[in-house]
Design a protein around this motif. Structure first.
Motif, PDB file in Angstrom:
ATOM      1  N   THR A  50       0.871  -1.176   0.000  1.00  0.00           N
ATOM      2  CA  THR A  50       0.000   0.000   0.000  1.00  0.00           C
ATOM      3  C   THR A  50       0.912   1.232   0.000  1.00  0.00           C
ATOM      4  N   SER A 113      -7.927   2.292  -5.746  1.00  0.00           N
ATOM      5  CA  SER A 113      -9.182   2.156  -5.010  1.00  0.00           C
ATOM      6  C   SER A 113      -9.647   3.511  -4.504  1.00  0.00           C
ATOM      7  N   GLU A 158     -20.131  -6.744   3.091  1.00  0.00           N
ATOM      8  CA  GLU A 158     -19.498  -7.454   4.209  1.00  0.00           C
ATOM      9  C   GLU A 158     -18.080  -6.970   4.472  1.00  0.00           C
ATOM     10  N   ALA A 159     -17.490  -6.291   3.495  1.00  0.00           N
ATOM     11  CA  ALA A 159     -16.060  -5.970   3.584  1.00  0.00           C
ATOM     12  C   ALA A 159     -15.745  -4.994   4.707  1.00  0.00           C
ATOM     13  N   ALA A 160     -14.512  -5.088   5.191  1.00  0.00           N
ATOM     14  CA  ALA A 160     -14.008  -4.070   6.110  1.00  0.00           C
ATOM     15  C   ALA A 160     -13.646  -2.833   5.291  1.00  0.00           C
TER      16      ALA A 160
HETATM   17  C1  FMN Z   1      -7.433  -2.085   8.558  1.00  0.00           C
HETATM   18  C2  FMN Z   1      -7.891  -1.965   7.146  1.00  0.00           C
HETATM   19  C3  FMN Z   1      -7.374  -0.941   6.354  1.00  0.00           C
HETATM   20  C4  FMN Z   1      -7.799  -0.826   5.018  1.00  0.00           C
HETATM   21  N1  FMN Z   1      -7.260   0.176   4.242  1.00  0.00           N
HETATM   22  C5  FMN Z   1      -7.597   0.246   2.934  1.00  0.00           C
HETATM   23  C6  FMN Z   1      -6.977   1.209   2.083  1.00  0.00           C
HETATM   24  O1  FMN Z   1      -6.154   2.010   2.482  1.00  0.00           O
HETATM   25  N2  FMN Z   1      -7.332   1.223   0.772  1.00  0.00           N
HETATM   26  C7  FMN Z   1      -8.246   0.347   0.271  1.00  0.00           C
HETATM   27  O2  FMN Z   1      -8.525   0.385  -0.912  1.00  0.00           O
HETATM   28  N3  FMN Z   1      -8.860  -0.557   1.056  1.00  0.00           N
HETATM   29  C8  FMN Z   1      -8.546  -0.651   2.367  1.00  0.00           C
HETATM   30  N4  FMN Z   1      -9.127  -1.596   3.166  1.00  0.00           N
HETATM   31  C9  FMN Z   1     -10.098  -2.543   2.562  1.00  0.00           C
HETATM   32  C10 FMN Z   1      -9.375  -3.791   2.078  1.00  0.00           C
HETATM   33  O3  FMN Z   1      -8.399  -3.460   1.109  1.00  0.00           O
HETATM   34  C11 FMN Z   1     -10.334  -4.818   1.460  1.00  0.00           C
HETATM   35  O4  FMN Z   1     -11.109  -4.243   0.436  1.00  0.00           O
HETATM   36  C12 FMN Z   1     -11.264  -5.435   2.506  1.00  0.00           C
HETATM   37  O5  FMN Z   1     -10.580  -5.675   3.705  1.00  0.00           O
HETATM   38  C13 FMN Z   1     -11.836  -6.732   1.964  1.00  0.00           C
HETATM   39  O6  FMN Z   1     -12.809  -7.237   2.822  1.00  0.00           O
HETATM   40  P1  FMN Z   1     -12.492  -8.279   4.007  1.00  0.00           P
HETATM   41  O7  FMN Z   1     -11.862  -7.497   5.090  1.00  0.00           O
HETATM   42  O8  FMN Z   1     -13.831  -8.813   4.357  1.00  0.00           O
HETATM   43  O9  FMN Z   1     -11.578  -9.350   3.465  1.00  0.00           O
HETATM   44  C14 FMN Z   1      -8.737  -1.742   4.487  1.00  0.00           C
HETATM   45  C15 FMN Z   1      -9.233  -2.779   5.299  1.00  0.00           C
HETATM   46  C16 FMN Z   1      -8.816  -2.900   6.607  1.00  0.00           C
HETATM   47  C17 FMN Z   1      -9.347  -4.030   7.435  1.00  0.00           C
END
Ligand code: FMN
Length: 296
Positions: A50, A113, A158-160
């Motif tokens: 990242t 993203s 559902e995603a974070a």
């Molecule tokens: C702590 C954390 C930080 C994240 N930071 C970013 C980010 O900077 N850019 C981004 O595109 N997605 C970010 N995401 C989303 C993840 O890239 C991803 O789309 C997501 O975690 C997928 O869903 P899941 O957690 O259910 O596997 C982040 C997710 C988490 C948990």
């Protein structure tokens, strides 16, 4: 780990990425570890760095460190923060500086993203690389395909991470997008085990993106208190449900339901290998007898 069988995985995505498995690491703001990304690449997925976690003047060194830790493919994520939410004020030129450094270091796969990123895709294409864009709405996926993205990561409700109030579930996103998009799709959101992986492929995805689940592994740089909280999250509680799905509760970040698949902290290698191993076993119970799983 003793592997039961070795299926060769072939999808449109791992053909592009040249990885053993169709698994893409999520982008993680502020949780930066080159070692973690290298571990993901070394076990057969596409490790993702990242970019904005690193100041531009040390970025080149970090990429070189990645190359010293793995000889496997990896990619770089540029999260383009929407102008209204732009806390750190990056301009298009700032983002492109990261792209340039990565291109000079031989990076071929770029994931973007959060906001429109065709200016990055254009530069990546000029240099002969691939541009994967991540979004949460099918209509944004259609736009990204139209402006040239080589693959789309669609994140379900559902995603974070950040949510869109008009977001659908992973199942609806992927199955509907499959009917509309021509480019390969990467499924994200709530996936953390073999059935989720196979389910995503059955829905029409060409790979999965792993976020929450891998943050709970030993190598993950997630702060220990959060790891502990997340490992103990009960996704069946009403309070959890409200925090995950109710947009009115902003600022109450919870892990995605993928946390439910991780009972103990295991190494990233064991987590990925057991996911693949179980997926292969499930395929066998369904009567799959080939040596190659090919959905190209
Ligand atoms: C702590 C954390 C930080 C994240 N930071 C970013 C980010 O900077 N850019 C981004 O595109 N997605 C970010 N995401 C989303 C993840 O890239 C991803 O789309 C997501 O975690 C997928 O869903 P899941 O957690 O259910 O596997 C982040 C997710 C988490 C948990």
């Amino acid at each position: 780990m003793n592997r039961w069988f070795n299926v060769i995985w072939k999808t449109k995505i791992n053909q592009i990425t040249s990885t053993k498995y169709p698994l893409i690491m999520a982008a993680f703001a502020r949780i930066s570890s080159i070692d973690f990304a290298a571990a993901f690449s070394n076990v057969g997925g596409l490790g993702i760095i990242t970019a904005l976690n690193f100041k531009i003047d040390i970025f080149k060194k970090e990429l070189q460190r990645m190359q010293s830790l793995t000889d496997k493919p990896f990619g770089v994520n540029i999260t383009v923060v929407p102008p209204k939410a732009r806390l750190e004020r990056y301009t298009e030129d700032d983002y492109l500086k990261y792209v340039e450094v990565a291109l000079n270091e031989g990076v071929k796969i770029f994931t973007t993203s959060a906001y429109q990123a065709s200016f990055i895709g254009k530069r990546v294409h000029e240099a002969g690389g691939y541009w994967f864009h991540k979004c949460s709405l099918i209509r944004h996926a259609i736009s990204a395909e139209r402006v040239g993205a080589d693959a789309i990561t669609l994140t379900g409700l559902e995603a974070a991470g950040f949510k869109n109030p008009y977001q659908h579930s992973t199942l609806v996103n992927i199955t509907v997008a499959k009917r509309i998009l021509k480019v390969p799709i990467i499924a994200a959101g709530g996936i953390g085990d073999a059935r989720g992986f196979l389910g995503a492929l059955a829905m029409g995805a060409d790979a999965i993106c792993l976020g929450t689940a891998i943050l709970l592994t030993k190598e993950s740089p997630l702060p220990l208190h959060l790891k502990d909280d997340w490992l103990n999250t009960d996704i069946l509680l009403e309070d959890y449900y409200k925090k995950l799905y109710h947009f009115s509760l902003k600022g109450t970040r919870v892990p995605s339901p993928a946390t439910a698949f991780i009972i103990n902290e295991v190494s990233l290698k064991d987590f990925i290998e057991s996911l693949i191993d179980r997926a292969e076993k499930i395929l066998r119970t369904w009567g799959f007898t080939k040596e190659e799983f090919n959905c190209i």
